[in-house]
Design a protein around this motif. Structure first.
Motif, PDB file in Angstrom:
ATOM      1  N   ARG A 181      -0.780   1.848  -9.586  1.00  0.00           N
ATOM      2  CA  ARG A 181      -1.253   0.302 -10.029  1.00  0.00           C
ATOM      3  C   ARG A 181      -0.173  -0.191 -10.948  1.00  0.00           C
ATOM      4  NH1 ARG A 181      -6.829  -0.888  -9.630  1.00  0.00           N
ATOM      5  NH2 ARG A 181      -8.015   0.847  -8.620  1.00  0.00           N
ATOM      6  N   ARG A 182       0.304   0.684 -11.914  1.00  0.00           N
ATOM      7  CA  ARG A 182       1.375   0.140 -12.481  1.00  0.00           C
ATOM      8  C   ARG A 182       2.648  -0.535 -11.722  1.00  0.00           C
ATOM      9  NH1 ARG A 182       0.254   4.882 -15.551  1.00  0.00           N
ATOM     10  NH2 ARG A 182       1.831   6.320 -14.660  1.00  0.00           N
ATOM     11  N   ARG A 183       2.801  -0.234 -10.549  1.00  0.00           N
ATOM     12  CA  ARG A 183       3.615  -0.782  -9.788  1.00  0.00           C
ATOM     13  C   ARG A 183       3.127  -1.769  -8.886  1.00  0.00           C
ATOM     14  NH1 ARG A 183       5.376   4.365 -10.701  1.00  0.00           N
ATOM     15  NH2 ARG A 183       7.561   4.927 -11.029  1.00  0.00           N
ATOM     16  N   ASP A 184       1.890  -2.588  -9.232  1.00  0.00           N
ATOM     17  CA  ASP A 184       1.387  -3.263  -8.251  1.00  0.00           C
ATOM     18  C   ASP A 184       0.980  -2.533  -6.989  1.00  0.00           C
ATOM     19  OD1 ASP A 184      -0.185  -5.732  -8.227  1.00  0.00           O
ATOM     20  OD2 ASP A 184       1.397  -6.634  -7.240  1.00  0.00           O
ATOM     21  N   LEU A 185       0.664  -1.667  -6.673  1.00  0.00           N
ATOM     22  CA  LEU A 185       0.217  -0.923  -5.609  1.00  0.00           C
ATOM     23  C   LEU A 185      -1.028  -0.612  -5.341  1.00  0.00           C
ATOM     24  CD1 LEU A 185       3.707   1.518  -5.094  1.00  0.00           C
ATOM     25  CD2 LEU A 185       3.441  -0.861  -4.051  1.00  0.00           C
ATOM     26  N   HIS A 186      -1.574  -0.724  -4.038  1.00  0.00           N
ATOM     27  CA  HIS A 186      -2.834   0.035  -3.775  1.00  0.00           C
ATOM     28  C   HIS A 186      -2.748   1.227  -3.230  1.00  0.00           C
ATOM     29  CE1 HIS A 186      -6.864   0.041  -2.841  1.00  0.00           C
ATOM     30  NE2 HIS A 186      -6.708   0.301  -1.438  1.00  0.00           N
ATOM     31  N   LEU A 187      -3.252   2.211  -3.842  1.00  0.00           N
ATOM     32  CA  LEU A 187      -3.451   3.452  -3.373  1.00  0.00           C
ATOM     33  C   LEU A 187      -4.551   3.850  -2.375  1.00  0.00           C
ATOM     34  CD1 LEU A 187      -2.181   6.844  -3.537  1.00  0.00           C
ATOM     35  CD2 LEU A 187      -3.637   6.945  -5.335  1.00  0.00           C
ATOM     36  N   ILE A 188      -4.338   4.531  -1.375  1.00  0.00           N
ATOM     37  CA  ILE A 188      -5.215   4.889  -0.448  1.00  0.00           C
ATOM     38  C   ILE A 188      -5.088   6.501  -0.196  1.00  0.00           C
ATOM     39  CG2 ILE A 188      -6.121   4.774   1.981  1.00  0.00           C
ATOM     40  CD1 ILE A 188      -5.356   1.978   2.127  1.00  0.00           C
ATOM     41  N   VAL A 189      -6.087   7.165  -0.233  1.00  0.00           N
ATOM     42  CA  VAL A 189      -5.964   8.654  -0.170  1.00  0.00           C
ATOM     43  C   VAL A 189      -6.761   9.056   1.240  1.00  0.00           C
ATOM     44  CG1 VAL A 189      -6.563  10.902  -0.955  1.00  0.00           C
ATOM     45  CG2 VAL A 189      -5.806   9.121  -2.540  1.00  0.00           C
ATOM     46  N   LEU A 190      -6.230   9.654   2.225  1.00  0.00           N
ATOM     47  CA  LEU A 190      -6.571  10.011   3.403  1.00  0.00           C
ATOM     48  C   LEU A 190      -7.272  11.311   3.139  1.00  0.00           C
ATOM     49  CD1 LEU A 190      -4.226   8.665   5.922  1.00  0.00           C
ATOM     50  CD2 LEU A 190      -6.429   7.654   5.134  1.00  0.00           C
ATOM     51  N   ALA A 191      -8.452  11.714   3.282  1.00  0.00           N
ATOM     52  CA  ALA A 191      -9.111  12.822   3.031  1.00  0.00           C
ATOM     53  C   ALA A 191     -10.049  13.433   4.061  1.00  0.00           C
ATOM     54  CB  ALA A 191      -9.923  12.905   1.492  1.00  0.00           C
ATOM     55  N   THR A 194       0.825  -1.317  -0.043  1.00  0.00           N
ATOM     56  CA  THR A 194      -0.186  -0.095   0.179  1.00  0.00           C
ATOM     57  C   THR A 194       0.869   1.146  -0.069  1.00  0.00           C
ATOM     58  OG1 THR A 194      -1.669  -1.040   1.352  1.00  0.00           O
ATOM     59  CG2 THR A 194      -1.745   1.264   1.257  1.00  0.00           C
ATOM     60  N   ILE A 195       0.549   2.055  -0.843  1.00  0.00           N
ATOM     61  CA  ILE A 195       0.977   3.508  -0.655  1.00  0.00           C
ATOM     62  C   ILE A 195      -0.169   4.474  -0.312  1.00  0.00           C
ATOM     63  CG2 ILE A 195       0.889   3.913  -3.142  1.00  0.00           C
ATOM     64  CD1 ILE A 195       3.217   5.506  -2.947  1.00  0.00           C
ATOM     65  N   VAL A 196       0.149   5.457   0.629  1.00  0.00           N
ATOM     66  CA  VAL A 196      -1.028   6.463   1.026  1.00  0.00           C
ATOM     67  C   VAL A 196      -0.589   7.778   0.728  1.00  0.00           C
ATOM     68  CG1 VAL A 196      -2.077   7.423   3.199  1.00  0.00           C
ATOM     69  CG2 VAL A 196      -1.443   4.752   3.132  1.00  0.00           C
ATOM     70  N   ALA A 197      -1.740   8.429   0.105  1.00  0.00           N
ATOM     71  CA  ALA A 197      -1.443  10.014  -0.211  1.00  0.00           C
ATOM     72  C   ALA A 197      -2.152  10.762   0.896  1.00  0.00           C
ATOM     73  CB  ALA A 197      -2.228  10.284  -1.469  1.00  0.00           C
ATOM     74  N   LEU A 198      -1.494  11.668   1.749  1.00  0.00           N
ATOM     75  CA  LEU A 198      -2.112  12.465   2.760  1.00  0.00           C
ATOM     76  C   LEU A 198      -2.758  13.433   1.754  1.00  0.00           C
ATOM     77  CD1 LEU A 198      -2.934  13.113   5.490  1.00  0.00           C
ATOM     78  CD2 LEU A 198      -0.531  14.155   5.874  1.00  0.00           C
ATOM     79  N   GLU A 199      -3.846  13.556   1.714  1.00  0.00           N
ATOM     80  CA  GLU A 199      -4.603  14.626   0.526  1.00  0.00           C
ATOM     81  C   GLU A 199      -3.916  14.613  -0.613  1.00  0.00           C
ATOM     82  OE1 GLU A 199      -7.449  15.731   1.244  1.00  0.00           O
ATOM     83  OE2 GLU A 199      -7.741  16.081   3.593  1.00  0.00           O
ATOM     84  N   ALA A 200      -4.464  15.246  -1.625  1.00  0.00           N
ATOM     85  CA  ALA A 200      -3.659  15.171  -2.776  1.00  0.00           C
ATOM     86  C   ALA A 200      -4.258  16.417  -3.795  1.00  0.00           C
ATOM     87  CB  ALA A 200      -4.008  13.921  -3.495  1.00  0.00           C
ATOM     88  N   MET A 201      -4.062  16.565  -5.106  1.00  0.00           N
ATOM     89  CA  MET A 201      -4.778  17.515  -5.859  1.00  0.00           C
ATOM     90  C   MET A 201      -6.284  16.996  -6.078  1.00  0.00           C
ATOM     91  SD  MET A 201      -2.591  19.803  -6.354  1.00  0.00           S
ATOM     92  CE  MET A 201      -0.661  20.090  -6.025  1.00  0.00           C
ATOM     93  N   THR A 202      -7.186  18.096  -6.040  1.00  0.00           N
ATOM     94  CA  THR A 202      -8.548  17.581  -5.801  1.00  0.00           C
ATOM     95  C   THR A 202      -8.983  17.035  -7.284  1.00  0.00           C
ATOM     96  OG1 THR A 202      -8.990  19.845  -6.348  1.00  0.00           O
ATOM     97  CG2 THR A 202      -9.246  19.273  -4.244  1.00  0.00           C
TER      98      THR A 202
END
Length: 386
Positions: free
Chosen positions: A24-34, A5-13
């Protein structure tokens, strides 16, 4: 679902799906904490966005610790949460390009002004001249910026509001066109991705109306911007990563407005990928994983421009009319909403009152701007009370 898992602490909207695709191209699951997940619609519909009080560091830390060894990276391409994200990376032993201490300095507009002025041998005796800008020392998003015709008016306003002087900065107001240099630094080398032309609202507001990229690419003017931007970054010992450098071209040359240690916001991020072939979202994920830098090859292939549409009064957004007319216009016109009908507009005069963006593409940036501006004339936004 990936076990990592890779987490984004907020991001561009907007365009969150591009960040998700890079993971996903790195076979990672992205979670965005918002804090407010709904802000990321419509592009974030298929992304794993989870509600969290992102201003509460303990709450964020607890959510990260839930993932244990499966957490391989943490990123935040924002001004507001970037420092906290790097501080948590330092604490949890996750990869990061620079220190939170360095980011704190770059966020301090007083420190940046003093440091860059010293590098260019500038002494701001003109600070006693008019007009002046008063803005938060560590502000973001062009919020709470005020223009004062005279120093006396500024001081009277600050005294009336009992402003804490250490939390605000007084700067000269530069007159001329406004731009931003989009750069990326790794391994001691800085690459200019391009320059964004930024058409601003009439004074005294500082609202961005039109953005066009890559402005005057391949010209001697762009070359002079590149040399100047590199000197700016060297003066503050910028170590690595993206920088969004806002500046004004005055009668006396380029003047720095501010440095943001992040990638360009709004639609300029995907525009960089579309018009240069450089996928900044892929780079962002790679940096968060501690990957070795790759050489960047800029291959200009057209231009992008977008017009931001704002509410002019506070109230409830009741309709957005004219969208049905966009299909018949030149420029591959598109509309990306920032708010849905029914949204409450609490105040106007900055990015929070943005309803959406009309964008266009063309063989050249200037032509894309013509198309986007022409298309924007067909839209009407109605807010209760209009």
């Amino acid at each position: 679902m990936s076990s990592k898992t890779i987490v984004a602490l907020e991001a561009m909207t907007v365009n969150l799906e591009l960040l998700d695709a890079a993971a996903r191209r790195r076979d990672l699951h992205l979670i965005v904490l918002a804090g407010v997940p709904g802000m990321y619609l419509p592009g974030g519909r298929d992304v794993d966005i989870q509600q969290c009080d992102t201003f509460d560091l303990d709450a964020v830390r607890a959510r990260l610790e839930e993932h244990g060894d499966s957490l391989v990276g943490l990123v935040s391409p924002t001004d507001t949460w970037g420092i906290q994200a790097v501080a948590l990376c330092e604490e949890l032993g996750l990869p990061h390009l620079t220190s939170s201490e360095k980011l704190e300095k770059l966020r301090d507009k007083a420190w940046v002004r003093h440091t860059t002025d010293a590098a260019f041998g500038k002494v701001r005796t003109g600070i006693d001249q008019s007009p002046h800008i008063l803005k938060p020392r560590k502000g973001t998003g062009s919020q709470n910026i005020e223009l004062f015709p005279t120093r006396l008016e500024l001081e009277e306003s600050a005294e009336k509001r009992n402003l804490v002087s250490d939390e605000w900065v007084v700067e000269p107001y530069f007159r001329g066109p406004v731009y931003s240099a989009e750069t990326y630094t790794r391994g001691g080398s800085t690459a200019l991705l391009g320059v964004t032309n930024r058409i601003m609202s009439p004074e005294p507001l500082f609202v961005e109306l039109v953005k066009t990229f890559p402005h005057l690419h391949g010209t001697s003017w762009e070359g002079s911007v590149e040399a100047w931007a590199k000197t700016i970054l060297e003066s503050v010992e910028f170590e690595a990563g993206f920088a969004h450098i806002e500046f004004c071209e005055t009668a006396n040359g380029f003047e720095l407005i501010e440095i943001n240690a992040r990638m360009a916001g709004a639609l300029i991020g995907p525009a960089i990928h579309q018009t240069t072939g450089i996928d900044i979202y892929d780079i962002l994920i790679g940096d968060a994983l501690g990957e070795e830098p790759r050489s960047l090859v800029r291959n200009i292939r057209g231009g992008h421009s977008h017009v931001s549409v704002y509410a002019e009064t506070a109230g409830t957004l009741t309709s957005i009319d004219g969208l049905d007319l966009l299909d018949g216009l030149p420029g591959n016109i598109g509309w990306i909403p920032a708010k849905a009908v029914g949204a409450e507009i609490s105040h106007v005069g900055d990015y929070k009152s943005r309803i959406g963006n009309i964008y266009a593409t063309a063989a050249e940036p200037g032509l894309a701007q013509d198309y986007a501006v022409a298309a924007s004339r067909h839209l009407r936004v109605t807010v209760s009370g209009d």
